[in-house]
Design an enzyme around this catalytic site. Structure first.
Site, PDB file in Angstrom:
ATOM      1  N   ASP A  55       0.806  -1.227   0.000  1.00 15.13           N
ATOM      2  CA  ASP A  55       0.000   0.000   0.000  1.00 15.13           C
ATOM      3  C   ASP A  55       0.838   1.277   0.000  1.00 15.13           C
ATOM      4  OD1 ASP A  55      -2.996  -0.575   0.289  1.00 15.13           O
ATOM      5  OD2 ASP A  55      -2.136  -1.968   1.746  1.00 15.13           O
ATOM      6  N   GLU A  60       0.059   9.562   1.464  1.00 15.45           N
ATOM      7  CA  GLU A  60      -0.593  10.546   2.354  1.00 15.45           C
ATOM      8  C   GLU A  60      -0.779  10.007   3.769  1.00 15.45           C
ATOM      9  OE1 GLU A  60      -4.599  13.009   2.066  1.00 15.45           O
ATOM     10  OE2 GLU A  60      -5.031  10.875   2.135  1.00 15.45           O
ATOM     11  N   ASP A  61      -0.977   8.694   3.881  1.00 17.08           N
ATOM     12  CA  ASP A  61      -1.295   8.142   5.199  1.00 17.08           C
ATOM     13  C   ASP A  61      -0.123   8.161   6.170  1.00 17.08           C
ATOM     14  OD1 ASP A  61      -3.993   7.598   4.715  1.00 17.08           O
ATOM     15  OD2 ASP A  61      -3.446   5.827   3.546  1.00 17.08           O
ATOM     16  N   ARG A  80       1.023  -1.570   7.635  1.00 15.24           N
ATOM     17  CA  ARG A  80       1.478  -0.368   6.922  1.00 15.24           C
ATOM     18  C   ARG A  80       2.455   0.474   7.750  1.00 15.24           C
ATOM     19  NH1 ARG A  80      -2.681   3.131   3.769  1.00 15.24           N
ATOM     20  NH2 ARG A  80      -0.639   3.834   3.075  1.00 15.24           N
ATOM     21  N   ARG A 125      -9.281   3.533  11.490  1.00 18.34           N
ATOM     22  CA  ARG A 125      -7.821   3.677  11.487  1.00 18.34           C
ATOM     23  C   ARG A 125      -7.299   4.672  12.520  1.00 18.34           C
ATOM     24  NH1 ARG A 125      -5.769   1.864   6.390  1.00 18.34           N
ATOM     25  NH2 ARG A 125      -6.858  -0.093   6.038  1.00 18.34           N
ATOM     26  N   HIS A 155     -11.639   6.435   5.652  1.00 22.38           N
ATOM     27  CA  HIS A 155     -11.039   7.623   6.277  1.00 22.38           C
ATOM     28  C   HIS A 155     -11.979   8.821   6.148  1.00 22.38           C
ATOM     29  CE1 HIS A 155      -6.952   5.756   5.034  1.00 22.38           C
ATOM     30  NE2 HIS A 155      -6.991   5.711   6.350  1.00 22.38           N
ATOM     31  N   CYS A 243      -4.827  10.590  -1.452  1.00 20.38           N
ATOM     32  CA  CYS A 243      -3.953   9.585  -0.798  1.00 20.38           C
ATOM     33  C   CYS A 243      -2.582   9.408  -1.415  1.00 20.38           C
ATOM     34  CB  CYS A 243      -4.540   8.183  -0.879  1.00 20.38           C
ATOM     35  SG  CYS A 243      -6.245   8.043  -0.781  1.00 20.38           S
TER      36      CYS A 243
END
Ligand code: CIR
Length: 252
Positions: A55, A60-61, A80, A125, A155, A243
């Site tokens: 991923d 962005e995460d 992740r 999350r 999200h 993202c």
């Protein structure tokens, strides 16, 4: 800042396990995405893909640039968490880094910055512990945090998409709109539920997903200049347009 599509992208996390992801098509779509960013005048900093992290393209995460600092996240998806290392190494040249500490979890996709307000999604999350840590960090930057519980979406920014300085497109029944202080709301067309995503580029120009033409028409009728792009492989992996990049002013 963008990150490449790894050979393992077909193993990315999806809420629908029957989804099959096509790595080559994802790479073509990612190439178009980065070209649009460059055409908008952004300088691209490319972090190489890491095959251990299917991923990782959803960069962005991993980090949130807030005022003068970079916040390194601790993903709500344990697989992740290692994605932050390579991103932190690049950001450390430019910003002081602040790390979210266990047991708090947060993904950058839950952080929506609109002017002086930082909306943070409480989602599958991102937990209350992260909101608590973020509150102090946000206050230190002279900004205000507003928590927003998120229902039926991965999200906050799966369901509340910034399209301009103070306008967002909202998927109905995912958030309490009363929390979206001082924002103008456009609702996603009901036949395009969770298919709209956006990334504002400049003034009224906004990159939008090609999969939501009716919502896009509504934006055009309000004076926005939408620029549609096909990112179907990333949407199949529960991602959207925000993202795949972290956008910031380079520190002097
Ligand atoms: C995940 O489940 O973590 C990825 N497949 C999708 C992440 C999308 N990121 C985002 O919306 N900010």
């Amino acid at each position: 800042m963008v990150r490449g599509v790894p050979d393992t992208f077909h193993l990315a996390i999806t809420h629908d396990p029957s989804v099959e992801l096509d790595v080559d098509r994802a790479r073509d779509q990612h190439h178009s995405y980065t070209e649009r960013l460059a055409a908008a005048g952004l300088t691209l900093e490319r972090v190489p893909a890491a095959p251990d992290y299917p991923d990782c393209v959803f960069v962005e995460d991993t980090a949130v640039i807030l005022g003068s600092i970079a916040i390194m996240t601790r993903s709500g998806a344990p697989a992740r968490r290692g994605e932050t290392t390579a991103v932190a190494a690049r950001l450390a040249d430019r910003f002081p880094l602040v790390e979210i500490q266990a047991p708090a979890t947060i993904d950058g996709g839950d952080v929506l910055i609109m002017g002086n307000i930082v909306f943070v999604g409480l989602s599958g999350r991102t937990n209350q512990g992260a909101i608590d840590q973020m509150s102090g960090i946000v206050r230190d930057q002279g900004m205000e945090l507003v928590p927003v519980p998120v229902h039926g979406a991965l999200h906050l920014k799966s369901a509340v998409l910034p399209v301009g300085n103070r306008t967002v497109v909202v998927t109905p029944d995912t958030v309490d709109e009363g929390r979206l202080t001082d924002l103008d709301i456009v609702y996603e067309h009901p036949e395009e539920r969770m298919r709209f995503s956006a990334l504002p580029l400049a003034a009224e120009r906004v990159l939008v997903t090609a999969s939501a033409p009716r919502t896009t028409e509504m934006l055009a009728s309000r004076g926005f200049e939408p620029d549609p792009i096909d990112i179907s492989e990333f949407q199949a992996a529960d991602g959207g347009l925000t993202c795949m990049s972290i956008i910031f002013d380079d520190a002097p």
